[in-house]
Design a protein around this motif. Sequence first.
Motif, PDB file in Angstrom:
ATOM      1  N   ASP A 105      52.711  81.365  66.099  1.00 37.22           N
ATOM      2  CA  ASP A 105      52.998  82.887  65.512  1.00 37.22           C
ATOM      3  C   ASP A 105      54.313  82.925  64.485  1.00 37.22           C
ATOM      4  O   ASP A 105      54.136  83.730  63.585  1.00 37.22           O
ATOM      5  N   PRO A 106      55.303  81.945  64.400  1.00 34.90           N
ATOM      6  CA  PRO A 106      56.458  82.150  63.458  1.00 34.90           C
ATOM      7  C   PRO A 106      55.541  82.009  61.928  1.00 34.90           C
ATOM      8  O   PRO A 106      56.319  82.612  61.160  1.00 34.90           O
ATOM      9  N   LEU A 107      54.699  81.056  61.973  1.00 34.49           N
ATOM     10  CA  LEU A 107      54.070  80.920  60.586  1.00 34.49           C
ATOM     11  C   LEU A 107      53.353  82.089  60.145  1.00 34.49           C
ATOM     12  O   LEU A 107      53.410  82.331  59.107  1.00 34.49           O
ATOM     13  N   GLY A 108      52.704  82.570  61.181  1.00 44.57           N
ATOM     14  CA  GLY A 108      51.945  83.939  60.881  1.00 44.57           C
ATOM     15  C   GLY A 108      52.912  85.014  60.459  1.00 44.57           C
ATOM     16  O   GLY A 108      52.592  85.549  59.333  1.00 44.57           O
ATOM     17  N   ALA A 109      54.107  85.264  61.083  1.00 44.65           N
ATOM     18  CA  ALA A 109      55.027  86.036  60.660  1.00 44.65           C
ATOM     19  C   ALA A 109      55.602  85.850  59.418  1.00 44.65           C
ATOM     20  O   ALA A 109      55.652  86.804  58.534  1.00 44.65           O
ATOM     21  N   TYR A 110      55.852  84.605  59.077  1.00 40.94           N
ATOM     22  CA  TYR A 110      56.363  84.285  57.919  1.00 40.94           C
ATOM     23  C   TYR A 110      55.522  84.721  56.737  1.00 40.94           C
ATOM     24  O   TYR A 110      55.972  85.343  55.748  1.00 40.94           O
ATOM     25  N   LEU A 111      54.005  84.448  56.850  1.00 38.51           N
ATOM     26  CA  LEU A 111      53.028  84.536  55.778  1.00 38.51           C
ATOM     27  C   LEU A 111      53.036  86.072  55.643  1.00 38.51           C
ATOM     28  O   LEU A 111      52.894  86.637  54.291  1.00 38.51           O
ATOM     29  N   ARG A 112      53.167  86.829  56.737  1.00 40.79           N
ATOM     30  CA  ARG A 112      52.995  88.356  56.562  1.00 40.79           C
ATOM     31  C   ARG A 112      54.195  88.801  55.989  1.00 40.79           C
ATOM     32  O   ARG A 112      54.030  89.766  55.341  1.00 40.79           O
ATOM     33  N   ARG A 113      55.096  88.274  55.686  1.00 39.83           N
ATOM     34  CA  ARG A 113      56.425  88.702  55.021  1.00 39.83           C
ATOM     35  C   ARG A 113      56.320  88.526  53.605  1.00 39.83           C
ATOM     36  O   ARG A 113      57.037  89.292  52.847  1.00 39.83           O
ATOM     37  N   GLN A 114      55.363  87.493  52.999  1.00 39.22           N
ATOM     38  CA  GLN A 114      55.251  87.218  51.755  1.00 39.22           C
ATOM     39  C   GLN A 114      54.554  88.021  50.751  1.00 39.22           C
ATOM     40  O   GLN A 114      53.613  88.748  51.340  1.00 39.22           O
ATOM     41  N   GLU A 153      52.825  77.594  48.814  1.00 34.69           N
ATOM     42  CA  GLU A 153      52.847  76.087  49.208  1.00 34.69           C
ATOM     43  C   GLU A 153      53.911  75.848  50.228  1.00 34.69           C
ATOM     44  O   GLU A 153      55.198  76.134  49.816  1.00 34.69           O
ATOM     45  N   LEU A 154      53.563  74.953  51.367  1.00 37.07           N
ATOM     46  CA  LEU A 154      54.686  74.646  52.028  1.00 37.07           C
ATOM     47  C   LEU A 154      54.269  73.125  52.399  1.00 37.07           C
ATOM     48  O   LEU A 154      53.141  72.586  52.639  1.00 37.07           O
ATOM     49  N   THR A 155      55.204  72.445  52.880  1.00 40.62           N
ATOM     50  CA  THR A 155      55.272  70.961  53.209  1.00 40.62           C
ATOM     51  C   THR A 155      55.035  71.220  54.813  1.00 40.62           C
ATOM     52  O   THR A 155      55.478  72.066  55.299  1.00 40.62           O
ATOM     53  N   PHE A 156      54.540  70.081  55.235  1.00 43.32           N
ATOM     54  CA  PHE A 156      54.420  69.987  56.756  1.00 43.32           C
ATOM     55  C   PHE A 156      55.880  70.077  57.462  1.00 43.32           C
ATOM     56  O   PHE A 156      56.194  70.847  58.288  1.00 43.32           O
ATOM     57  N   ARG A 157      56.976  69.600  56.775  1.00 44.19           N
ATOM     58  CA  ARG A 157      58.297  69.743  57.303  1.00 44.19           C
ATOM     59  C   ARG A 157      58.717  71.195  57.257  1.00 44.19           C
ATOM     60  O   ARG A 157      59.274  71.491  58.288  1.00 44.19           O
ATOM     61  N   GLU A 158      58.388  71.988  56.326  1.00 42.74           N
ATOM     62  CA  GLU A 158      58.866  73.403  56.368  1.00 42.74           C
ATOM     63  C   GLU A 158      57.953  74.147  57.172  1.00 42.74           C
ATOM     64  O   GLU A 158      58.585  74.944  58.033  1.00 42.74           O
ATOM     65  N   ILE A 159      56.759  73.794  57.445  1.00 44.06           N
ATOM     66  CA  ILE A 159      55.751  74.443  58.662  1.00 44.06           C
ATOM     67  C   ILE A 159      56.582  74.215  59.871  1.00 44.06           C
ATOM     68  O   ILE A 159      56.547  75.010  60.746  1.00 44.06           O
ATOM     69  N   GLU A 160      56.903  72.949  60.062  1.00 49.62           N
ATOM     70  CA  GLU A 160      57.564  72.460  61.478  1.00 49.62           C
ATOM     71  C   GLU A 160      58.790  73.132  61.563  1.00 49.62           C
ATOM     72  O   GLU A 160      59.151  73.358  62.752  1.00 49.62           O
ATOM     73  N   ASN A 161      59.545  73.297  60.566  1.00 54.47           N
ATOM     74  CA  ASN A 161      60.874  74.217  60.686  1.00 54.47           C
ATOM     75  C   ASN A 161      60.569  75.697  61.099  1.00 54.47           C
ATOM     76  O   ASN A 161      61.267  76.135  61.902  1.00 54.47           O
ATOM     77  N   LEU A 162      59.440  76.172  60.617  1.00 52.59           N
ATOM     78  CA  LEU A 162      59.035  77.672  60.765  1.00 52.59           C
ATOM     79  C   LEU A 162      58.820  77.634  62.413  1.00 52.59           C
ATOM     80  O   LEU A 162      58.987  78.569  63.066  1.00 52.59           O
ATOM     81  N   ILE A 163      57.794  76.745  62.803  1.00 52.97           N
ATOM     82  CA  ILE A 163      57.503  76.752  64.286  1.00 52.97           C
ATOM     83  C   ILE A 163      58.038  76.293  65.323  1.00 52.97           C
ATOM     84  O   ILE A 163      57.898  76.357  66.428  1.00 52.97           O
TER      85      ILE A 163
END
Length: 79
Positions: free
Chosen positions: A5-14, A20-30
């Motif tokens: 859900d945090p990834l989805g929320a981040y994408l909705r704000r864009q 483009e996101l790295t795995f690390r950036e995605i992991e930090n988000l979730i």
Amino acid sequence: MAKYDPLGAYLRRQRTDRIELTFREIENLIGYLLPKAALSDAWWSPTEGTTPKGVQHAAWTAAGYSASKIAPERVVFSR
């Protein structure tokens, strides 16, 4: 709250059609490490003619994006 859900929320704000996101950036988000299955292209974008499965797909499709792995640990989300 679902894991992605945090990834989805981040994408909705864009406001851009391509992110483009790295795995690390995605992991930090979730707040979790991505599973080993995330190393597979199919985990991000299922092959043509198959139905996406998994809570990860629900997160970005609900935000209006599709996902594709473009490098060993880099993903592009696009509308």
